[in-house]
Design a protein around this motif. Sequence first.
Motif, mmCIF file in Angstrom:
data_model
loop_
_atom_site.group_PDB
_atom_site.id
_atom_site.type_symbol
_atom_site.label_atom_id
_atom_site.label_comp_id
_atom_site.label_asym_id
_atom_site.label_seq_id
_atom_site.Cartn_x
_atom_site.Cartn_y
_atom_site.Cartn_z
ATOM 1 N N ARG A 27 0.837 -1.201 0.000
ATOM 2 C CA ARG A 27 0.000 0.000 0.000
ATOM 3 C C ARG A 27 0.875 1.255 0.000
ATOM 4 O O ARG A 27 0.625 2.203 -0.768
ATOM 5 N N THR A 28 1.904 1.272 0.849
ATOM 6 C CA THR A 28 2.799 2.429 0.913
ATOM 7 C C THR A 28 3.502 2.651 -0.421
ATOM 8 O O THR A 28 3.605 3.779 -0.907
ATOM 9 N N SER A 29 3.984 1.562 -1.034
ATOM 10 C CA SER A 29 4.680 1.654 -2.313
ATOM 11 C C SER A 29 3.756 2.164 -3.415
ATOM 12 O O SER A 29 4.155 3.000 -4.230
ATOM 13 N N ASN A 30 2.531 1.676 -3.448
ATOM 14 C CA ASN A 30 1.590 2.097 -4.482
ATOM 15 C C ASN A 30 1.157 3.550 -4.301
ATOM 16 O O ASN A 30 1.006 4.298 -5.281
ATOM 17 N N ARG A 31 0.946 3.955 -3.047
ATOM 18 C CA ARG A 31 0.632 5.366 -2.786
ATOM 19 C C ARG A 31 1.782 6.260 -3.241
ATOM 20 O O ARG A 31 1.562 7.298 -3.878
ATOM 21 N N ALA A 32 3.007 5.847 -2.947
ATOM 22 C CA ALA A 32 4.177 6.628 -3.347
ATOM 23 C C ALA A 32 4.280 6.716 -4.864
ATOM 24 O O ALA A 32 4.604 7.782 -5.418
ATOM 25 N N ALA A 33 3.992 5.615 -5.553
ATOM 26 C CA ALA A 33 4.071 5.609 -7.012
ATOM 27 C C ALA A 33 3.029 6.540 -7.629
ATOM 28 O O ALA A 33 3.299 7.223 -8.622
ATOM 29 N N PRO A 87 7.129 7.525 4.225
ATOM 30 C CA PRO A 87 5.682 7.368 3.995
ATOM 31 C C PRO A 87 4.943 8.632 4.407
ATOM 32 O O PRO A 87 5.267 9.257 5.431
ATOM 33 N N LEU A 88 3.973 9.019 3.612
ATOM 34 C CA LEU A 88 3.135 10.152 3.971
ATOM 35 C C LEU A 88 2.108 9.715 5.025
ATOM 36 O O LEU A 88 1.563 8.614 4.961
ATOM 37 N N PRO A 89 1.853 10.557 6.011
ATOM 38 C CA PRO A 89 0.817 10.218 7.007
ATOM 39 C C PRO A 89 -0.526 9.973 6.335
ATOM 40 O O PRO A 89 -0.795 10.474 5.242
ATOM 41 N N ASP A 90 -1.380 9.206 7.016
ATOM 42 C CA ASP A 90 -2.693 8.907 6.436
ATOM 43 C C ASP A 90 -3.545 10.159 6.305
ATOM 44 O O ASP A 90 -4.500 10.170 5.513
ATOM 45 N N LYS A 91 -3.245 11.171 7.053
ATOM 46 C CA LYS A 91 -3.926 12.455 6.930
ATOM 47 C C LYS A 91 -2.883 13.548 6.899
ATOM 48 O O LYS A 91 -1.862 13.460 7.586
ATOM 49 N N VAL A 92 -3.129 14.588 6.092
ATOM 50 C CA VAL A 92 -2.223 15.717 6.092
ATOM 51 C C VAL A 92 -2.226 16.329 7.485
ATOM 52 O O VAL A 92 -3.297 16.722 7.994
ATOM 53 N N PRO A 93 -1.082 16.416 8.157
ATOM 54 C CA PRO A 93 -1.065 16.978 9.508
ATOM 55 C C PRO A 93 -1.544 18.422 9.522
ATOM 56 O O PRO A 93 -1.284 19.183 8.597
ATOM 57 N N ASP A 94 -2.269 18.770 10.588
ATOM 58 C CA ASP A 94 -2.731 20.140 10.734
ATOM 59 C C ASP A 94 -1.565 21.074 11.036
ATOM 60 O O ASP A 94 -0.604 20.680 11.687
#
Length: 400
Positions: free
Chosen positions: A11-17, A393-400
């Motif tokens: 999942r992390t690899s595919n999100r990054a791609a 890895p990007l967090p599951d939500k953009v940090p505030d």
Amino acid sequence: MGTTKNMQFLRTSNRAAIIKALALGEASNRVELSSHLGLSKMAISGLINDLVADGYVEDRKYSPFRDSTWYTGDASGRKPSALSIVPRRIHAIGILLKRYEVHCLIAEIQGNILYHDFCALPQNADNLSLSEILVSLVEKALRAHEDRFMAGIGIASIGPLDITQKKILYPPNFCSIGNLDIGELLEEKFHLPVYLDNDMNASAIAEQFYGVGKTADTLAYVGFGSGVGAGIIIHGKLLHGSAGFAGEIGHISINPQGPLCSCGQKGCIETYTSVSKLLDDMGTDSVSNLWQMIQDNKLDGPKKERLEACRYALKTLLITIANLYDPEVIIFGEIPPKLTPIYLDEMEAYMNANMFHHGFQNIRLYPSSFGENAPLIGSASLIFKRIFDGKIPLPDKVPD
């Protein structure tokens, strides 16, 4: 547990791609992403839905700013939605260490610079004073954009470096700075991942992602200043060598009877092509003045010979790079394009006619897309590369 970890890694690899493809303009809708990444449309849709919900990707059902023929509709006539990275959502801090200056910037993942500041480095600078300057510059940058998500800090520096330990070793003529654990310093202070690399390698990454090297699978970036170095990318991978010192092409000797080089050899390419040495030999203090002298034909015999020696060394350098690395593209960075724009075509033709595999390939020679700013953009690109590779890895939500 193993299956769960594998699924999370995938999942992390595919999100990054997907982030990479959208950020670099390699794809812009679900159909293109599916084809580009080799994933099913269902898998792409699920990942995109997550990235939209997490605040990283924008999904526009229809864009009035594009010609309708740009889209490829499905059998029902519906057109795939246009996707893009949400503007100013993913950022990196970049630091460029030069011999006499320290630069700090903030860039977004599409390569745009949002903030840039620099500070002169005192001639008596040591590890402590450099550390204080770095912390001050980064703190100032973060205050200016405190509402932005920063993924990490990338440092492009003169070498030699220990990129694994994130240390500046003992660069020549770099004040009293040496054996500085710059990675540990900034990671402990700002709680962000830090990556360090040679300024030439960072420049090559910038050109690969955002510049003239975007379409090249194998390229060489050659930078000039007080010395000569290169960043080499082969099949999309940066060439570091066993200890991170690959690319020191300035220390290839082309004349055993030539001038003594700082490395101890004679006749190194660097002794002929170093911009600072060339300016001294030509009796001027700036590239613009030298270029004006060339245009006005104000060079006497010895200066013409010196300039010709530089041109010959550059041609030899190009052939050496062509024979060693077989790149599709060679990019001249920083100063030389300003010095020799009328010679680029000549040097390209000479290289292609005299390299070992002449007649079988045509290597293109380009000036840098960013000029002297290539290592600056490259510093932030060190972080974006890790995001694209899935190492940050990007967090599951953009940090505030």
